[in-house]
Design an enzyme around this catalytic site. Structure first.
Site, short mmCIF file in Angstrom:
data_model
loop_
_atom_site.label_atom_id
_atom_site.label_comp_id
_atom_site.label_asym_id
_atom_site.label_seq_id
_atom_site.Cartn_x
_atom_site.Cartn_y
_atom_site.Cartn_z
N GLN A 1 0.82 -1.22 0.00
CA GLN A 1 0.00 0.00 0.00
C GLN A 1 0.85 1.27 0.00
O GLN A 1 0.48 2.28 -0.60
CB GLN A 1 -0.93 0.01 1.22
CG GLN A 1 -2.10 -0.94 1.13
CD GLN A 1 -3.06 -0.76 2.28
OE1 GLN A 1 -2.87 0.09 3.15
NE2 GLN A 1 -4.13 -1.57 2.29
N GLU B 1 8.90 32.16 -15.12
CA GLU B 1 7.63 32.78 -15.54
C GLU B 1 6.67 32.97 -14.37
O GLU B 1 5.47 32.75 -14.48
CB GLU B 1 6.99 31.98 -16.66
CG GLU B 1 7.83 32.02 -17.93
CD GLU B 1 7.06 31.60 -19.15
OE1 GLU B 1 5.96 32.15 -19.36
OE2 GLU B 1 7.56 30.76 -19.90
N GLY C 1 13.93 4.13 -5.29
CA GLY C 1 14.94 3.94 -4.26
C GLY C 1 16.32 4.36 -4.74
O GLY C 1 16.49 5.40 -5.36
N ILE D 1 10.24 5.97 -5.05
CA ILE D 1 9.74 4.64 -5.39
C ILE D 1 10.85 3.79 -6.01
O ILE D 1 10.96 2.59 -5.75
CB ILE D 1 8.53 4.75 -6.34
CG1 ILE D 1 7.32 5.29 -5.57
CG2 ILE D 1 8.20 3.41 -6.99
CD1 ILE D 1 6.13 5.64 -6.44
#
Length: 409
Positions: free
Chosen positions: A304, A389, A365, A363
């Site tokens: 998860q 900008e 690593g 993610i």
């Protein structure tokens, strides 16, 4: 007036797929090399010119798309390929927008073609507004333009900084002060033709990201340009300055258009689209990696902690695109930004790009921290979106002032 829709028509889909193919087949394979070289990728720009992407006609078609989605769609796909190379391809567009926003029809027809050149000899252009002491604070600008009536010439002196294509451009669009007592309302934009004496390149910056895009100072020393190089013409400038002087000692009243701000207002949703492209690219790399990388006997996307990050990343990307498309549609159809929708789109998409690319590195690593994977470069590139900008802080200030009607500082 085009109705707002999330469905691209067949022509738009065809252009999107064509651009995506160019980004995948030409831009991405060259991205790491030109990032390392920190040089303008002229061969890639020339390839873009050969197929018609780097051309006045292509950008005009997208600019005049009645739905307003042509430009953001193009920006997203090109920057999905690589931000540095894409900025080298589209950087000329900011100067072109400066001419479109402030120039006469004759100036538009004369100078914009010279900004691009042709497939055999590509050219680039530069928009020069920021200065060492005047970035977000445009009222602090010091570059001066003085009119020499006897010769019908303007004389420019000053130093510009952070100019994309600065010094290597064929055409420079320079914002300068013509009446210092009026602050930002006393500015005007000028064309500096190719080969004009007195314009030189100053420091070339070695940057954290977008390293394939040339960024440098532009030094102007007694640069003399013909009177017709004032964008919009002198009569229009004199009328605008006269109105500004009438309101100088009053509060309220009609806001007088500022040359640099007119350019940035028109381009902010496009910058948001660039950020969406970079964020989407990093998200896709992270998603593929999470599906194939196994730890403890299963793909890491089964956790998860990874899956929820990817869900949040995709949600923010889609929300950013919606804000960009809304602002682009509003600008094209003439609907006013009553809630600073242009700044909203640039703010949210820029912050999304920084957040999503950082999550992608996390993610992956240790692999995400190396240059063997593109998310490291994407993370460096994304930092610019919250700066150029109009910084994120300036976007929030614009939004807050628009919503409240108060002079928030």
């Amino acid at each position: 007036m085009a109705e707002f829709t999330l469905d691209l028509n067949d022509d738009q889909k065809q252009i999107r797929d064509w651009l995506h193919g160019f980004a995948a087949d030409v831009i991405r394979p060259a991205a790491a090399e030109w990032d390392e070289r920190e040089e303008t990728p002229w061969p890639v720009i020339q390839e873009a010119a050969k197929v018609g992407i780097y051309s006045l006609d292509f950008y005009a078609q997208q600019f005049f798309d009645p739905t307003g989605l042509g430009i953001p769609m193009a920006m997203e796909e090109l920057f999905w390929g690589d931000a540095g190379i894409a900025l080298s391809i589209v950087g000329t567009g900011l100067a072109a927008v400066g001419v479109l926003a402030n120039g006469t029809e004759e100036q538009i027809g004369t100078w914009i073609p010279q900004m691009y050149g042709d497939a055999d000899e590509v050219k680039v252009a530069a928009f020069c507004s920021s200065e060492p002491d005047a970035g977000s604070d445009v009222a602090a600008m010091r570059t001066r333009a003085v009119y020499d009536g006897a010769k019908d010439e303007w004389v420019l002196n000053g130093t510009k900084t952070w100019a994309t294509n600065g010094g290597i451009a064929n055409v420079h669009v320079v914002v300068a002060v013509v009446d210092s007592e009026l602050g930002s309302r006393g500015h005007a934009s000028f064309i500096v033709p190719p080969g004009t004496p007195g314009l030189t390149q100053g420091q070339k910056f070695k940057k954290h990201g977008i390293r394939a895009s040339h960024t440098a100072e532009v030094v102007l020393e007694d640069v003399r340009i013909p009177g017709h190089c004032l964008l919009g013409g002198k009569e229009k400038l004199d009328e605008r300055l006269a109105r500004a002087r009438e309101r100088a000692n009053t509060s309220g009243g009609e806001r007088v258009k500022n040359a640099a701000m007119a350019t940035f207002e028109a381009s902010r949703p496009a910058v948001g689209a660039m950020a969406v492209g970079t964020a989407r690219a990093a998200y896709e790399v992270a998603l593929d990696y999470a599906k194939t990388r196994s730890q403890f006997g299963r793909p890491i996307i089964d956790n998860q902690g990874i899956a929820f990050q990817l869900a949040d990343m995709r949600t923010r990307i889609d929300a950013s695109r919606l804000l960009v498309w809304r602002a682009s549609w509003m600008a094209t159809t003439g609907k006013p930004f009553t809630s600073a929708e242009g700044s909203m789109s640039k703010l949210y998409a820029s912050e999304t790009a920084k957040r999503v690319t950082a999550q992608a590195v996390q993610i992956l690593g240790g692999n995400g921290f190396t240059r063997e994977y593109p998310v490291e470069r994407m993370h460096r590139d994304a930092a610019i979106y919250t700066i150029f900008e109009g910084t994120s802080e300036i976007q929030r200030l614009v939004i807050a002032r628009t919503l409240s009607g108060m002079p928030i500082r």
